[in-house]
Every structure is written in C-alpha cells, then in structure tokens.
Write a protein that holds these residues in place. Structure first.
Motif, PDB file in Angstrom:
ATOM      1  N   UNK A 279      -4.785   1.326  -6.892  1.00  0.00           N
ATOM      2  CA  UNK A 279      -3.602   2.200  -6.900  1.00  0.00           C
ATOM      3  C   UNK A 279      -2.513   1.730  -5.923  1.00  0.00           C
ATOM      4  N   UNK A 280      -2.498   0.439  -5.625  1.00  0.00           N
ATOM      5  CA  UNK A 280      -1.449  -0.132  -4.779  1.00  0.00           C
ATOM      6  C   UNK A 280      -0.439  -0.853  -5.660  1.00  0.00           C
TER       7      UNK A 280
ATOM      8  N   UNK B  50       0.824  -1.218   0.000  1.00  0.00           N
ATOM      9  CA  UNK B  50       0.000   0.000   0.000  1.00  0.00           C
ATOM     10  C   UNK B  50       0.853   1.261   0.000  1.00  0.00           C
ATOM     11  N   UNK B  51       1.687   1.362  -0.990  1.00  0.00           N
ATOM     12  CA  UNK B  51       2.542   2.534  -1.175  1.00  0.00           C
ATOM     13  C   UNK B  51       2.677   2.772  -2.677  1.00  0.00           C
ATOM     14  N   UNK B  52       3.052   4.003  -3.070  1.00  0.00           N
ATOM     15  CA  UNK B  52       3.239   4.285  -4.498  1.00  0.00           C
ATOM     16  C   UNK B  52       4.324   3.395  -5.106  1.00  0.00           C
ATOM     17  N   UNK B  53       4.130   3.062  -6.363  1.00  0.00           N
ATOM     18  CA  UNK B  53       5.051   2.172  -7.067  1.00  0.00           C
ATOM     19  C   UNK B  53       6.478   2.715  -7.059  1.00  0.00           C
TER      20      UNK B  53
ATOM     21  N   UNK C 145      12.221  -8.997 -10.392  1.00  0.00           N
ATOM     22  CA  UNK C 145      11.129  -8.361  -9.680  1.00  0.00           C
ATOM     23  C   UNK C 145      10.362  -7.511 -10.679  1.00  0.00           C
ATOM     24  N   UNK C 146       9.057  -7.767 -10.778  1.00  0.00           N
ATOM     25  CA  UNK C 146       8.216  -6.943 -11.631  1.00  0.00           C
ATOM     26  C   UNK C 146       7.250  -6.159 -10.754  1.00  0.00           C
ATOM     27  N   UNK C 147       6.907  -4.987 -11.232  1.00  0.00           N
ATOM     28  CA  UNK C 147       6.080  -4.046 -10.488  1.00  0.00           C
ATOM     29  C   UNK C 147       4.903  -3.611 -11.361  1.00  0.00           C
ATOM     30  N   UNK C 148       3.731  -3.467 -10.746  1.00  0.00           N
ATOM     31  CA  UNK C 148       2.571  -2.932 -11.447  1.00  0.00           C
ATOM     32  C   UNK C 148       1.660  -2.263 -10.422  1.00  0.00           C
TER      33      UNK C 148
ATOM     34  N   UNK D  56       5.924  -5.040   5.238  1.00  0.00           N
ATOM     35  CA  UNK D  56       5.906  -4.440   6.574  1.00  0.00           C
ATOM     36  C   UNK D  56       6.887  -3.271   6.670  1.00  0.00           C
ATOM     37  N   UNK D  57       8.076  -3.436   6.128  1.00  0.00           N
ATOM     38  CA  UNK D  57       9.093  -2.373   6.189  1.00  0.00           C
ATOM     39  C   UNK D  57       8.626  -1.147   5.412  1.00  0.00           C
ATOM     40  N   UNK D  58       8.202  -1.347   4.179  1.00  0.00           N
ATOM     41  CA  UNK D  58       7.844  -0.201   3.335  1.00  0.00           C
ATOM     42  C   UNK D  58       6.590   0.501   3.865  1.00  0.00           C
ATOM     43  N   UNK D  59       5.612  -0.258   4.304  1.00  0.00           N
ATOM     44  CA  UNK D  59       4.374   0.362   4.768  1.00  0.00           C
ATOM     45  C   UNK D  59       4.529   1.074   6.106  1.00  0.00           C
ATOM     46  N   UNK D  60       5.561   0.737   6.871  1.00  0.00           N
ATOM     47  CA  UNK D  60       5.758   1.430   8.160  1.00  0.00           C
ATOM     48  C   UNK D  60       6.722   2.615   8.030  1.00  0.00           C
TER      49      UNK D  60
END
Length: 150
Positions: A102-103, A12-15, A94-97, A144-148
């Motif tokens: 919008x998560x 739940x953070x911007x790409x 690692x692929x991102x979308x 957990x790391x990125x969302x905190x």
C-alpha cells in the motif's frame, strides 16, 4: 523520442498525497536539483492539462528559462509535462502506482521530443549523464520531503 533519464522510488505515503505534491509543479524546485525557480504562468489549477509554468533551470551550459505545460494528467496514475527548451524539447513523465504494501511507487522519466536528435548527439550524451544523476537525487529528496510532511 529518446529517453534521457529514469528513476523510481517507493514513498510511504498514500498515492493521492504523492500525486498532489508532484502535480503542483511549483514544488518542483524543492525536490529536483538544478531547478532555480518555477512559477505558475496561467490561472489554471495545478494538474490541469494546459497549466503552464515558467522554469529557470541550471544547466551545465548555464541557466535557461523555459515554459513547461501540463500535457496529460490522470489523477493518481500519470502526470506528463512538455517544455519548450530549444534544442531539447523536454518531456517529463511521472507514473504512479500502489504496491502490495500500500505504498506509492513513483516512476520518473525524462525524454527529448526533438526528432532531429539521435542517441549519439552530443547534447543527448551530456543530458543523459547529467539528468540521470539529477533524477536519482531528485526522487530521493522527493521521498524525504513527502515522508517528513506527515
């Protein structure tokens, strides 16, 4: 190439936040189990093709040191590294979308690039089991790391 493990997670953070964190491989030891240490091995910026890192990895057979190099990098889309671990020749993809909410969707895959290995090779069987567990734990910790860090 043989797939060794894959795992996916929604963060739940911007790409761009997620991509920037993952493409700085010095962060890898924070979220991926078994990475004892990882340091830049050249002066290129993180996420640049040719950027190298020296990684100390804890394996079932003992610790191993390897060089990891960024092989492909498409901002907010793809991050691919190749390692020189003898016998395995690992690749991390690692692929991102962005999903409809919008998560950021992160898909993590590990492969062996060693053409001599087969699905029935002892090392492939062992790595598939071990890496699958690590990948699932790793993406959960990554989330957990990125969302905190908001």
């Amino acid at each position: 190439m043989i797939e060794l493990a894959k795992s996916s997670i929604t963060i739940s953070e911007p790409i761009d936040t997620v991509f920037k964190y993952i493409s700085n491989m010095e962060n890898y030891k924070e979220w991926f189990p078994g990475v004892v240490d990882i340091k830049s091995a050249n002066d290129l910026a993180h996420g640049i093709v040719g950027k190298q890192y020296v990684e100390m990895l804890s394996l079932p057979s003992g610790d191993a040191e390897l060089v990891i190099e960024v092989d492909q990098c498409d901002v907010n889309s793809l991050f691919l590294t190749k390692g020189n671990l003898t016998g395995v020749l690992p690749q991390m993809k690692v692929t991102f979308s962005v999903n409809e909410d919008e998560m950021c969707e992160v898909n993590l895959q590990y492969h062996t690039r060693n053409p001599e290995l087969t699905l029935t090779s002892d090392i492939v069987i062992a790595l598939r089991k071990d890496l699958s567990i690590r990948a699932n734990k790793g993406v959960a910790k990554l989330k957990a790391i990125i969302e905190t860090r908001r």
